[in-house]
Design a protein around this motif. Sequence first.
Motif, PDB file in Angstrom:
ATOM      1  N   GLU A  82      31.914  34.038  29.164  1.00  0.00           N
ATOM      2  CA  GLU A  82      32.177  34.459  27.793  1.00  0.00           C
ATOM      3  C   GLU A  82      32.623  35.916  27.741  1.00  0.00           C
ATOM      4  N   LEU A  83      32.027  36.755  28.582  1.00  0.00           N
ATOM      5  CA  LEU A  83      32.321  38.185  28.561  1.00  0.00           C
ATOM      6  C   LEU A  83      33.531  38.548  29.422  1.00  0.00           C
ATOM      7  N   GLY A  84      34.138  37.554  30.053  1.00  0.00           N
ATOM      8  CA  GLY A  84      35.305  37.817  30.885  1.00  0.00           C
ATOM      9  C   GLY A  84      34.980  38.493  32.201  1.00  0.00           C
ATOM     10  N   LEU A  85      33.749  38.296  32.699  1.00  0.00           N
ATOM     11  CA  LEU A  85      33.334  38.953  33.942  1.00  0.00           C
ATOM     12  C   LEU A  85      33.231  37.986  35.114  1.00  0.00           C
ATOM     13  N   ILE A  86      33.531  36.716  34.857  1.00  0.00           N
ATOM     14  CA  ILE A  86      33.293  35.708  35.884  1.00  0.00           C
ATOM     15  C   ILE A  86      34.205  35.880  37.094  1.00  0.00           C
ATOM     16  N   VAL A  87      35.436  36.319  36.863  1.00  0.00           N
ATOM     17  CA  VAL A  87      36.355  36.490  37.989  1.00  0.00           C
ATOM     18  C   VAL A  87      35.812  37.557  38.945  1.00  0.00           C
ATOM     19  N   LYS A  88      35.274  38.642  38.349  1.00  0.00           N
ATOM     20  CA  LYS A  88      34.657  39.698  39.162  1.00  0.00           C
ATOM     21  C   LYS A  88      33.503  39.168  39.987  1.00  0.00           C
ATOM     22  N   LEU A  89      32.654  38.378  39.335  1.00  0.00           N
ATOM     23  CA  LEU A  89      31.494  37.828  40.045  1.00  0.00           C
ATOM     24  C   LEU A  89      31.943  36.879  41.161  1.00  0.00           C
ATOM     25  N   ASP A  90      32.885  36.010  40.845  1.00  0.00           N
ATOM     26  CA  ASP A  90      33.405  35.084  41.852  1.00  0.00           C
ATOM     27  C   ASP A  90      33.967  35.837  43.065  1.00  0.00           C
ATOM     28  N   ASN A 117      31.067  28.436  44.874  1.00  0.00           N
ATOM     29  CA  ASN A 117      31.458  27.922  43.563  1.00  0.00           C
ATOM     30  C   ASN A 117      32.438  28.879  42.911  1.00  0.00           C
ATOM     31  N   VAL A 118      33.488  28.333  42.348  1.00  0.00           N
ATOM     32  CA  VAL A 118      34.454  29.152  41.626  1.00  0.00           C
ATOM     33  C   VAL A 118      34.591  28.594  40.210  1.00  0.00           C
ATOM     34  N   SER A 119      34.493  29.472  39.250  1.00  0.00           N
ATOM     35  CA  SER A 119      34.562  29.064  37.846  1.00  0.00           C
ATOM     36  C   SER A 119      35.960  28.584  37.457  1.00  0.00           C
ATOM     37  N   ALA A 120      36.008  27.665  36.513  1.00  0.00           N
ATOM     38  CA  ALA A 120      37.279  27.116  36.037  1.00  0.00           C
ATOM     39  C   ALA A 120      38.211  28.218  35.528  1.00  0.00           C
ATOM     40  N   GLN A 121      37.637  29.211  34.872  1.00  0.00           N
ATOM     41  CA  GLN A 121      38.430  30.322  34.325  1.00  0.00           C
ATOM     42  C   GLN A 121      39.227  31.045  35.395  1.00  0.00           C
ATOM     43  N   HIS A 122      38.649  31.078  36.590  1.00  0.00           N
ATOM     44  CA  HIS A 122      39.268  31.816  37.690  1.00  0.00           C
ATOM     45  C   HIS A 122      40.660  31.295  38.025  1.00  0.00           C
ATOM     46  N   LEU A 123      40.822  29.978  37.886  1.00  0.00           N
ATOM     47  CA  LEU A 123      42.090  29.356  38.242  1.00  0.00           C
ATOM     48  C   LEU A 123      43.235  29.810  37.341  1.00  0.00           C
ATOM     49  N   SER A 124      42.912  30.048  36.063  1.00  0.00           N
ATOM     50  CA  SER A 124      43.984  30.470  35.156  1.00  0.00           C
ATOM     51  C   SER A 124      44.086  31.992  35.013  1.00  0.00           C
ATOM     52  N   HIS A 125      42.966  32.704  35.216  1.00  0.00           N
ATOM     53  CA  HIS A 125      42.984  34.142  34.954  1.00  0.00           C
ATOM     54  C   HIS A 125      42.957  35.039  36.187  1.00  0.00           C
ATOM     55  N   GLY A 126      42.763  34.453  37.347  1.00  0.00           N
ATOM     56  CA  GLY A 126      42.666  35.294  38.528  1.00  0.00           C
ATOM     57  C   GLY A 126      43.687  34.915  39.574  1.00  0.00           C
TER      58      GLY A 126
END
Length: 279
Positions: A82-90, A117-126
């Motif tokens: 939600e905070l847009g930090l998942i790519v960093k964590l991944d 594990n890689v978040s779904a968001q990562h595929l489109s935003h990273g």
Amino acid sequence: SKEVGRNSFQLYKASMNARSLERLSMLSRFQHALEHDEFELYFQPLECLTSGRIMSVEALVRWRDPALGMISPAQFIPLAEELGLIVKLDCWVINKACEQLSIWRAAGHDIRRLAVNVSAQHLSHGNLPQTVALALERYQIDGRYLEIELTESSFVTNLHEAKITLKKLKALGVSIALDDFGTGYSALSYLTKLPIDILKIDASFIAKIPDEYGNSEIVSAIVAMAKALNLHVVAEGVEKTEQRQFLQKLGCHTSQGYLFCKPLAGQEWLRFYNAVKVT
Ligand code: C2E
Ligand code: CA
Ligand code: CA
Ligand code: CA
């Protein structure tokens, strides 16, 4: 009336403020945690159902906040998304996993495959393939030792783009697992359109074995389908001996769950690894 309306608005405003404050403090805590190494990886081994040996290991992130203690990923992963930090964590997780692999291999531990594990968001935003390539390069790891776990939601927004990304990952030698299978709502056709290697049956199906009507048939059909498509099939959340036996009879390749081993911190995991290796 007007009074009630005003009061409930005040109440609404107060809870809004509390919520945004909470989010703000979580946001700064999270960023602090990323910078100060407050995240760590736990490791859960997967059991090969034909040999009883360790097939691979899944890395699961843990957050140890100095004030709040251990925070479960079920709590902070959705927040990070939600905070847009998942790519960093991944990215942190991918690098940490490769570092760990290089340490284990240098110490002579022949860990066959480590899954992240890689978040779904990562595929489109990273830039996932580049992140993985750089991490493999930095720690001198062969791609075949790494596995990327994605959920169906990674593919639904743009199947074409997902296909290109997965192909780039495959070119690095990395294997791709489809996590939480059976919980999404998309068509099954993507199973043949994307270069997926491993299918992980969601724990919710395994939990209902053998009691719930029709459930064993669903699991048996998923295993048969996966095998017909030449996918390696893993059952998640295996907690009971009878579940393991049922899966073994079906010819399910691999089992993951508390029955074999719960997720362990690095040192504990190595002890488990050494104990199973010699048996
Ligand atoms: P997941 O990828 O499906 O991971 C499996 C979860 O099931 C883990 O929870 C694991 O501890 C738990 N588990 C394993 N065996 C059993 C069992 O026999 N019974 C039960 N009841 N549970 C079992 P965990 O570690 O709390 O992680 C929850 C979820 O958070 C993961 O589900 C994954 O979606 C996400 N996650 C964890 N680590 C990461 C990460 O590094 N990056 C990203 N993007 N997501 C992560
Ligand atoms: Ca997973
Ligand atoms: Ca899963
Ligand atoms: Ca999950």
